[in-house]
Design a protein around this motif. Structure first.
Motif, mmCIF file in Angstrom:
data_model
loop_
_atom_site.group_PDB
_atom_site.id
_atom_site.type_symbol
_atom_site.label_atom_id
_atom_site.label_comp_id
_atom_site.label_asym_id
_atom_site.label_seq_id
_atom_site.Cartn_x
_atom_site.Cartn_y
_atom_site.Cartn_z
ATOM 1 N N LYS A 168 0.833 -1.215 0.000
ATOM 2 C CA LYS A 168 0.000 0.000 0.000
ATOM 3 C C LYS A 168 0.863 1.259 0.000
ATOM 4 O O LYS A 168 0.615 2.202 -0.749
ATOM 5 C CB LYS A 168 -0.945 0.000 1.222
ATOM 6 C CG LYS A 168 -1.886 -1.208 1.265
ATOM 7 C CD LYS A 168 -2.851 -1.143 2.447
ATOM 8 C CE LYS A 168 -2.191 -1.304 3.804
ATOM 9 N NZ LYS A 168 -1.450 -2.575 3.981
ATOM 10 N N THR A 169 1.869 1.275 0.861
ATOM 11 C CA THR A 169 2.731 2.457 0.938
ATOM 12 C C THR A 169 3.593 2.566 -0.318
ATOM 13 O O THR A 169 3.837 3.665 -0.824
ATOM 14 C CB THR A 169 3.580 2.415 2.228
ATOM 15 O OG1 THR A 169 2.685 2.383 3.348
ATOM 16 C CG2 THR A 169 4.477 3.633 2.354
ATOM 17 N N THR A 170 4.017 1.426 -0.840
ATOM 18 C CA THR A 170 4.768 1.405 -2.106
ATOM 19 C C THR A 170 3.928 2.019 -3.215
ATOM 20 O O THR A 170 4.404 2.841 -4.001
ATOM 21 C CB THR A 170 5.140 -0.053 -2.464
ATOM 22 O OG1 THR A 170 5.943 -0.583 -1.405
ATOM 23 C CG2 THR A 170 5.900 -0.140 -3.782
ATOM 24 N N ALA A 226 6.458 7.860 3.472
ATOM 25 C CA ALA A 226 6.739 6.776 4.408
ATOM 26 C C ALA A 226 5.419 6.325 4.992
ATOM 27 O O ALA A 226 4.422 7.040 4.902
ATOM 28 C CB ALA A 226 7.666 7.255 5.511
ATOM 29 N N SER A 227 5.405 5.139 5.538
ATOM 30 C CA SER A 227 4.171 4.655 6.119
ATOM 31 C C SER A 227 3.786 5.531 7.302
ATOM 32 O O SER A 227 4.569 5.739 8.216
ATOM 33 C CB SER A 227 4.338 3.213 6.578
ATOM 34 O OG SER A 227 3.091 2.761 7.029
ATOM 35 N N PRO A 228 2.578 6.105 7.271
ATOM 36 C CA PRO A 228 2.192 6.974 8.375
ATOM 37 C C PRO A 228 1.613 6.199 9.559
ATOM 38 O O PRO A 228 0.914 6.765 10.376
ATOM 39 C CB PRO A 228 1.147 7.884 7.742
ATOM 40 C CG PRO A 228 0.546 7.083 6.652
ATOM 41 C CD PRO A 228 1.555 6.062 6.219
ATOM 42 N N PHE A 272 -3.672 8.729 4.816
ATOM 43 C CA PHE A 272 -4.113 8.252 6.125
ATOM 44 C C PHE A 272 -3.792 6.773 6.289
ATOM 45 O O PHE A 272 -3.835 6.005 5.317
ATOM 46 C CB PHE A 272 -5.635 8.420 6.278
ATOM 47 C CG PHE A 272 -6.096 9.848 6.297
ATOM 48 C CD1 PHE A 272 -6.128 10.564 7.485
ATOM 49 C CD2 PHE A 272 -6.505 10.476 5.122
ATOM 50 C CE1 PHE A 272 -6.564 11.888 7.507
ATOM 51 C CE2 PHE A 272 -6.938 11.800 5.144
ATOM 52 C CZ PHE A 272 -6.968 12.500 6.332
ATOM 53 N N ASP A 273 -3.479 6.390 7.493
ATOM 54 C CA ASP A 273 -3.235 4.974 7.796
ATOM 55 C C ASP A 273 -3.864 4.677 9.150
ATOM 56 O O ASP A 273 -3.387 5.154 10.180
ATOM 57 C CB ASP A 273 -1.721 4.715 7.828
ATOM 58 C CG ASP A 273 -1.404 3.225 7.952
ATOM 59 O OD1 ASP A 273 -2.196 2.493 8.592
ATOM 60 O OD2 ASP A 273 -0.377 2.809 7.421
ATOM 61 N N PHE A 274 -4.965 3.925 9.130
ATOM 62 C CA PHE A 274 -5.702 3.656 10.364
ATOM 63 C C PHE A 274 -5.338 2.311 10.985
ATOM 64 O O PHE A 274 -6.107 1.742 11.745
ATOM 65 C CB PHE A 274 -7.212 3.749 10.105
ATOM 66 C CG PHE A 274 -7.670 5.146 9.789
ATOM 67 C CD1 PHE A 274 -7.916 6.063 10.804
ATOM 68 C CD2 PHE A 274 -7.823 5.568 8.477
ATOM 69 C CE1 PHE A 274 -8.319 7.360 10.523
ATOM 70 C CE2 PHE A 274 -8.232 6.862 8.177
ATOM 71 C CZ PHE A 274 -8.469 7.764 9.211
ATOM 72 N N VAL A 325 -6.014 6.267 1.540
ATOM 73 C CA VAL A 325 -6.234 5.736 2.881
ATOM 74 C C VAL A 325 -5.937 4.243 2.970
ATOM 75 O O VAL A 325 -6.378 3.451 2.149
ATOM 76 C CB VAL A 325 -7.645 6.139 3.408
ATOM 77 C CG1 VAL A 325 -8.731 5.787 2.432
ATOM 78 C CG2 VAL A 325 -7.933 5.531 4.769
ATOM 79 N N GLU A 326 -5.092 3.909 3.953
ATOM 80 C CA GLU A 326 -4.755 2.515 4.235
ATOM 81 C C GLU A 326 -5.538 2.087 5.479
ATOM 82 O O GLU A 326 -5.748 2.882 6.379
ATOM 83 C CB GLU A 326 -3.246 2.365 4.516
ATOM 84 C CG GLU A 326 -2.371 2.898 3.392
ATOM 85 C CD GLU A 326 -0.873 2.614 3.587
ATOM 86 O OE1 GLU A 326 -0.518 1.625 4.253
ATOM 87 O OE2 GLU A 326 -0.059 3.395 3.062
ATOM 88 N N TRP A 327 -5.953 0.846 5.535
ATOM 89 C CA TRP A 327 -6.698 0.295 6.670
ATOM 90 C C TRP A 327 -7.924 1.146 7.003
ATOM 91 O O TRP A 327 -8.089 1.623 8.128
ATOM 92 C CB TRP A 327 -5.795 0.173 7.914
ATOM 93 C CG TRP A 327 -4.578 -0.657 7.696
ATOM 94 C CD1 TRP A 327 -3.306 -0.193 7.488
ATOM 95 C CD2 TRP A 327 -4.488 -2.092 7.666
ATOM 96 N NE1 TRP A 327 -2.439 -1.258 7.332
ATOM 97 C CE2 TRP A 327 -3.126 -2.422 7.442
ATOM 98 C CE3 TRP A 327 -5.428 -3.132 7.814
ATOM 99 C CZ2 TRP A 327 -2.684 -3.740 7.345
ATOM 100 C CZ3 TRP A 327 -4.983 -4.445 7.728
ATOM 101 C CH2 TRP A 327 -3.626 -4.736 7.497
HETATM 102 MG MG MG Z 1 1.744 1.000 4.827
#
Ligand code: MG
Ligand code: ADP
Length: 156
Positions: free
Chosen positions: A44-46, A62-64, A82-84, A110-112
């Motif tokens: 996801k971050t990639t 970077a992964s938040p 966003f990363d939940f 948005v991740e998760w």
């Molecule tokens: Mg990530």
């Protein structure tokens, strides 16, 4: 309910995933919401990194995970990442997200997103990344048919 379209591809490296995301970026104008779904380490971050590259941003992605939200600048657009992950109570961050959803110059990634499904618009691009037994990534785009122009460059 609008009609949604599903399109799928496979990438064999992080670089391939980044260039796929780069192609998606070329069609974005602002106002889009992109939901990324995968297990940890799925990419996801990639994908987000490739998206930023495609938008011409030099900001470091970077992964938040520990900060929940980050903002990047790409020309006259802002990208809100966003990363939940592990967040069970979306609280004020969900409010922040709902606010940027209405900003036509903002792109949301948005991740998760499970805990914020209630504030995610139906009009969004959902991208699922599944690891294959071979270590590749099967990437499935699910998007409203009305967004086909954005997806044209991705699907070529
Ligand atoms: Mg990530
Ligand atoms: P997530 O944000 O989903 O937790 P990351 O993007 O942080 O995942 O990590 C994905 C990891 O998998 C990176 O180390 C990346 O180099 C690696 N990887 C290997 N193959 C691929 C691929 N085809 N697409 C994306 N990442 C890949």
């Amino acid at each position: 309910m609008s009609t949604h379209v599903t399109w799928q591809t496979v990438t064999s490296s992080a670089e391939e995933t980044e260039s796929l995301a780069e192609r998606l970026a070329t069609g974005l104008h602002g106002g889009e919401v992109i939901e990324l779904v995968s297990d940890l380490g799925g990419g996801k971050t990639t994908f987000t990194r490739g998206l930023m590259r495609g938008l011409g941003s030099v900001d470091k992605v970077a992964s938040p995970t520990f900060t929940i939200s980050k903002m990047y600048i790409a020309g006259d657009l802002t990208v809100h990442h966003f990363d939940f992950y592990r967040l069970h109570e979306p609280g004020i961050i969900a409010d922040e997200m709902a606010e940027v959803v209405s900003d036509p110059k903002a792109i949301i990634v948005v991740e998760w997103a499970d805990v914020v499904q209630h504030v995610l618009p139906e009009n969004r691009i959902t991208i699922r990344i599944d690891q294959t037994p071979e270590g590749d990534r099967r990437i499935t785009f699910h998007y409203p048919a009305a967004l086909h122009e954005i997806m044209e460059k991705v699907e070529m």
